[in-house]
Write an enzyme that holds these catalytic residues in place. Structure first.
Site, PDB file in Angstrom:
ATOM      1  N   ASP A   1     -13.060  10.608 -26.239  1.00  0.00           N
ATOM      2  CA  ASP A   1     -12.141  10.403 -27.805  1.00  0.00           C
ATOM      3  C   ASP A   1     -11.676  11.719 -27.981  1.00  0.00           C
ATOM      4  OD1 ASP A   1     -10.972   9.139 -29.784  1.00  0.00           O
ATOM      5  OD2 ASP A   1     -12.682   9.845 -31.277  1.00  0.00           O
TER       6      ASP A   1
ATOM      7  N   GLY B   1      -9.112  13.843 -29.968  1.00  0.00           N
ATOM      8  CA  GLY B   1      -8.380  13.604 -31.163  1.00  0.00           C
ATOM      9  C   GLY B   1      -7.261  14.699 -31.496  1.00  0.00           C
TER      10      GLY B   1
ATOM     11  N   VAL C   1     -14.098  14.536 -28.787  1.00  0.00           N
ATOM     12  CA  VAL C   1     -15.689  13.920 -28.657  1.00  0.00           C
ATOM     13  C   VAL C   1     -15.906  12.872 -27.582  1.00  0.00           C
ATOM     14  CG1 VAL C   1     -17.872  12.688 -29.805  1.00  0.00           C
ATOM     15  CG2 VAL C   1     -15.577  13.627 -31.455  1.00  0.00           C
TER      16      VAL C   1
ATOM     17  N   TYR D   1       0.216  -6.658 -35.993  1.00  0.00           N
ATOM     18  CA  TYR D   1       1.440  -5.425 -36.416  1.00  0.00           C
ATOM     19  C   TYR D   1       2.642  -5.342 -35.899  1.00  0.00           C
ATOM     20  CZ  TYR D   1       0.062  -0.519 -37.931  1.00  0.00           C
ATOM     21  OH  TYR D   1       0.449   0.673 -38.727  1.00  0.00           O
TER      22      TYR D   1
ATOM     23  N   ASP E   1      -7.241   5.519 -30.984  1.00  0.00           N
ATOM     24  CA  ASP E   1      -8.951   5.581 -31.938  1.00  0.00           C
ATOM     25  C   ASP E   1      -8.921   4.501 -33.150  1.00  0.00           C
ATOM     26  OD1 ASP E   1      -6.192   6.049 -33.061  1.00  0.00           O
ATOM     27  OD2 ASP E   1      -7.543   7.892 -34.321  1.00  0.00           O
TER      28      ASP E   1
ATOM     29  N   ASP F   1     -11.776   5.970 -41.118  1.00  0.00           N
ATOM     30  CA  ASP F   1     -11.237   7.107 -39.736  1.00  0.00           C
ATOM     31  C   ASP F   1     -11.369   8.711 -40.538  1.00  0.00           C
ATOM     32  OD1 ASP F   1     -12.110   8.627 -37.466  1.00  0.00           O
ATOM     33  OD2 ASP F   1     -11.459   7.384 -36.229  1.00  0.00           O
TER      34      ASP F   1
ATOM     35  N   THR G   1      -8.437  13.985 -37.856  1.00  0.00           N
ATOM     36  CA  THR G   1      -7.140  14.776 -38.977  1.00  0.00           C
ATOM     37  C   THR G   1      -6.313  14.607 -39.681  1.00  0.00           C
ATOM     38  OG1 THR G   1      -6.833  15.944 -36.653  1.00  0.00           O
ATOM     39  CG2 THR G   1      -5.235  16.511 -37.889  1.00  0.00           C
TER      40      THR G   1
END
EC number: 2.7.1.33
Length: 262
Positions: free
Chosen positions: A6, A8, A13, A100, A109, A129, A132
């Site tokens: 993952d 970011g 991670v 959406y 994510d 979550d 950042t």
């Protein structure tokens, strides 16, 4: 063994799953300038520290919100693992009904978190979550991804304070001994922490009012535990929600390919 990654904006991670269980995980800084070889050597060291090797990994899935890094990561997977990674994006089967206006705008994510949240905790659901950017995602009782909220993360907020106020020092973000600070550092800690807690509680309250439901609130991300300890709106903290979601997506898509005979 399945390798999940993952990526970011600030940190990446990594984790390895064995028979559905997260065996080990690591966190490293996201570096847009590293080559596939540099990433390969770094991952090799992490695996070897746990007595593992590239050959132990039978599948890879990657989620990234940093497009420039994907070329190096995909090349790394193909060169060192000898595996073409599954990438969370257009074409991947998520099982989500995304409401959406443009489903392609939803970050990888957020999709991964929604998949894991629905599977582990049911619906309706709000997922917060703390990365950042801090994202809030709402899934209704029909398991439809309805949308959410995006705010500056707590570290971005703190950085803005340091950079715009010349006399204020950089501080550790931690719980102060009291709300009313007795010095500059404790006053800043109080303002950053409790200001952010207030934001979380306010946004969650408004999301619930608009939904006219009482969804369960799940928190994940680096500062989820700290915020949840000071807030009364977070029901569950799951620090590995995103990694779990990646594994679930890998299994879903691997099974579909197997059924098609690919």
């Amino acid at each position: 063994m399945i390798f999940v990654l993952d990526v970011g904006n600030t940190n990446a991670v990594l984790g390895v799953f064995e028979e559905g269980e997260l065996r080990q995980h690591w966190r490293m800084e996201t570096d847009r300038h590293k080559t596939e070889d540099e990433y390969g050597m770094l991952v090799k060291q992490l695996l070897e520290h746990e007595g593992l090797s590239f050959e132990d990994v039978k599948g890879i899935i990657v989620s990234s919100v940093v497009p420039p890094i994907m070329f190096a990561l995909e090349r790394m997977c193909e060169k060192y693992f000898k595996i073409k990674p599954l990438v969370v994006g257009p074409g991947i089967k998520t099982g989500l009904n995304i409401k959406y206006e443009n489903p392609r705008e939803v970050g990888a994510d957020r999709i991964v978190n929604a998949v894991a949240g629905i599977h582990l905790y049911g619906s309706p659901l709000i997922i917060v979550d703390f990365g950042t950017a801090t994202t809030y995602c709402y899934i209704n009782e029909e398991k439809h991804y309805m949308g959410g909220v995006i705010t500056p993360g707590i570290m971005i907020s703190a950085e803005a304070l340091y950079s715009r106020a010349a006399k204020l020092p950089r501080i550790e973000i931690t719980k102060p001994s009291s709300v009313v600070g007795k010095n500059t550092v404790s006053a800043m800690q109080s303002g950053i922490l409790y200001g952010y807690v207030g934001q979380v509680e306010g946004i969650v309250k408004r999301m619930k009012e608009e939904a006219r439901q009482e969804p369960k609130v799940i928190a994940t991300g680096g500062l989820a535990k700290l915020i949840s300890e000071e807030s009364n709106v977070i029901d569950i903290v799951d620090p590995f929600l995103t990694l779990k979601g990646l594994y679930m997506l890998y299994e879903r898509n691997a099974n579909l390919q197997h059924e098609k005979g690919e």
